[in-house]
Design a protein around this motif. Structure first.
Motif, PDB file in Angstrom:
ATOM      1  N   GLU A   5       0.807  -1.460  -0.223  1.00 30.66           N
ATOM      2  CA  GLU A   5       0.401   0.067  -0.527  1.00 30.66           C
ATOM      3  C   GLU A   5       0.630   1.514  -0.071  1.00 30.66           C
ATOM      4  O   GLU A   5       0.061   2.259  -0.921  1.00 30.66           O
ATOM      5  N   LEU A   6       1.837   1.147   0.708  1.00 24.63           N
ATOM      6  CA  LEU A   6       2.964   2.620   1.077  1.00 24.63           C
ATOM      7  C   LEU A   6       3.717   2.783  -0.735  1.00 24.63           C
ATOM      8  O   LEU A   6       3.265   4.033  -1.363  1.00 24.63           O
ATOM      9  N   PHE A   7       3.682   2.139  -1.512  1.00 24.97           N
ATOM     10  CA  PHE A   7       4.432   1.553  -2.897  1.00 24.97           C
ATOM     11  C   PHE A   7       3.411   2.067  -3.942  1.00 24.97           C
ATOM     12  O   PHE A   7       3.874   2.982  -4.983  1.00 24.97           O
ATOM     13  N   LYS A   8       1.843   1.443  -3.351  1.00 27.85           N
ATOM     14  CA  LYS A   8       0.997   2.381  -4.657  1.00 27.85           C
ATOM     15  C   LYS A   8       0.626   4.116  -4.360  1.00 27.85           C
ATOM     16  O   LYS A   8       0.635   4.897  -4.641  1.00 27.85           O
ATOM     17  N   LYS A   9       1.063   4.178  -2.926  1.00 26.66           N
ATOM     18  CA  LYS A   9       0.742   5.404  -2.946  1.00 26.66           C
ATOM     19  C   LYS A   9       2.092   6.278  -3.328  1.00 26.66           C
ATOM     20  O   LYS A   9       1.469   7.414  -3.598  1.00 26.66           O
ATOM     21  N   HIS A  10       3.175   5.911  -2.732  1.00 28.15           N
ATOM     22  CA  HIS A  10       3.901   6.616  -2.861  1.00 28.15           C
ATOM     23  C   HIS A  10       4.917   5.825  -3.897  1.00 28.15           C
ATOM     24  O   HIS A  10       6.212   4.828  -3.763  1.00 28.15           O
ATOM     25  N   PRO A  11       4.403   6.058  -5.838  1.00 27.61           N
ATOM     26  CA  PRO A  11       5.378   5.482  -6.530  1.00 27.61           C
ATOM     27  C   PRO A  11       6.774   5.449  -6.568  1.00 27.61           C
ATOM     28  O   PRO A  11       7.694   4.800  -7.333  1.00 27.61           O
ATOM     29  N   GLU A  12       7.486   6.459  -6.293  1.00 29.75           N
ATOM     30  CA  GLU A  12       8.434   7.057  -6.686  1.00 29.75           C
ATOM     31  C   GLU A  12       9.258   5.677  -5.232  1.00 29.75           C
ATOM     32  O   GLU A  12      10.430   6.752  -5.824  1.00 29.75           O
ATOM     33  N   LEU A  13       8.839   5.779  -4.366  1.00 33.16           N
ATOM     34  CA  LEU A  13      10.250   4.742  -3.763  1.00 33.16           C
ATOM     35  C   LEU A  13      10.616   3.839  -4.654  1.00 33.16           C
ATOM     36  O   LEU A  13      11.708   3.584  -4.388  1.00 33.16           O
ATOM     37  N   ARG A  14       9.953   2.920  -5.985  1.00 34.63           N
ATOM     38  CA  ARG A  14      10.499   2.314  -6.571  1.00 34.63           C
ATOM     39  C   ARG A  14      11.924   2.411  -7.387  1.00 34.63           C
ATOM     40  O   ARG A  14      12.385   1.481  -7.336  1.00 34.63           O
ATOM     41  N   SER A  15      11.921   3.794  -7.524  1.00 39.77           N
ATOM     42  CA  SER A  15      13.110   3.947  -7.606  1.00 39.77           C
ATOM     43  C   SER A  15      14.485   4.362  -6.553  1.00 39.77           C
ATOM     44  O   SER A  15      15.319   4.978  -7.119  1.00 39.77           O
ATOM     45  N   MET A  16      13.742   5.172  -5.589  1.00 39.89           N
ATOM     46  CA  MET A  16      14.679   4.540  -4.917  1.00 39.89           C
ATOM     47  C   MET A  16      15.011   4.450  -2.942  1.00 39.89           C
ATOM     48  O   MET A  16      15.476   4.575  -2.506  1.00 39.89           O
ATOM     49  N   THR A  17      14.273   3.073  -3.333  1.00 44.59           N
ATOM     50  CA  THR A  17      14.044   2.397  -1.749  1.00 44.59           C
ATOM     51  C   THR A  17      14.344   0.557  -2.251  1.00 44.59           C
ATOM     52  O   THR A  17      14.573   0.253  -3.490  1.00 44.59           O
ATOM     53  N   VAL A  18      15.140  -0.369  -1.153  1.00 48.54           N
ATOM     54  CA  VAL A  18      15.104  -1.886  -1.527  1.00 48.54           C
ATOM     55  C   VAL A  18      14.622  -1.902   0.116  1.00 48.54           C
ATOM     56  O   VAL A  18      14.581  -1.648   0.702  1.00 48.54           O
ATOM     57  N   VAL A  19      13.522  -2.791  -0.056  1.00 46.27           N
ATOM     58  CA  VAL A  19      13.311  -3.687   0.692  1.00 46.27           C
ATOM     59  C   VAL A  19      13.454  -4.005   1.330  1.00 46.27           C
ATOM     60  O   VAL A  19      13.773  -5.561   0.729  1.00 46.27           O
ATOM     61  N   CYS A  20      14.211  -4.591   2.415  1.00 49.78           N
ATOM     62  CA  CYS A  20      15.233  -5.808   2.622  1.00 49.78           C
ATOM     63  C   CYS A  20      14.459  -6.445   3.802  1.00 49.78           C
ATOM     64  O   CYS A  20      13.743  -6.120   5.378  1.00 49.78           O
ATOM     65  N   SER A  21      14.509  -7.941   3.612  1.00 46.53           N
ATOM     66  CA  SER A  21      14.212  -8.653   5.376  1.00 46.53           C
ATOM     67  C   SER A  21      14.788  -9.775   5.291  1.00 46.53           C
ATOM     68  O   SER A  21      15.390 -10.574   5.131  1.00 46.53           O
TER      69      SER A  21
END
Length: 151
Positions: A5-21
């Protein structure tokens, strides 16, 4: 899932974040739902056996026996089939595990290895200049160590 939902709300995150787990199933679910999100599987030797502070994680006898076996299987999975099944983009490893051979292994499999957490100035130089390896740090400045107020 909240992160999607966070990525849908803020699509610009795709170019500046990495989801780590540490949890492969989480990375798998994220990549399955949205392959455009960059993910990194995080690994630490003996993650199921020992806590970060070096103390034993488990008190029960059966867990003390099972955890090392599970750690071994998890480590083997990380270095063989797991990154391909979950669609991994990068692999985060503790800085103490990184060597030239380790980097070559991951690079040969088209997976970007990243060291964590590199906070000392000399370690930063080593990872950047000698190993030419990406790293994560708690410090914003390359020239100083965390907590170093001299610059």
């Amino acid at each position: 899932m909240a992160i999607l939902e966070l990525f849908k709300k803020h699509p610009e995150l795709r170019s500046m974040t990495v989801v780590c787990s540490y949890f492969p199933q989480l990375i798998y679910r994220i990549r399955r739902a949205d392959p455009s999100i960059v993910t990194a599987l995080t690994f630490r030797h003996q993650v199921l056996t020992m806590r970060v502070d070096g103390k034993e994680r488990n008190k029960e006898l059966w867990k003390k026996w099972v955890a090392p076996v599970a750690d071994f299987l998890l480590e083997c999975s990380h270095q063989t089939w797991l990154p391909y099944i979950i669609g991994n983009s990068a692999f985060l490893a503790n800085k103490n595990q990184i060597s030239r051979n380790y980097l070559k292994f991951w690079q040969a499999h088209d997976i970007c290895p990243i060291a964590w957490t590199v906070n000392d100035h000399h370690e930063k130089q080593y990872f950047h200049e000698y190993l030419q390896c990406s790293y994560m740090t708690d410090c914003l400045q390359h020239a100083t160590s965390c907590g170093d107020q001299s610059t």
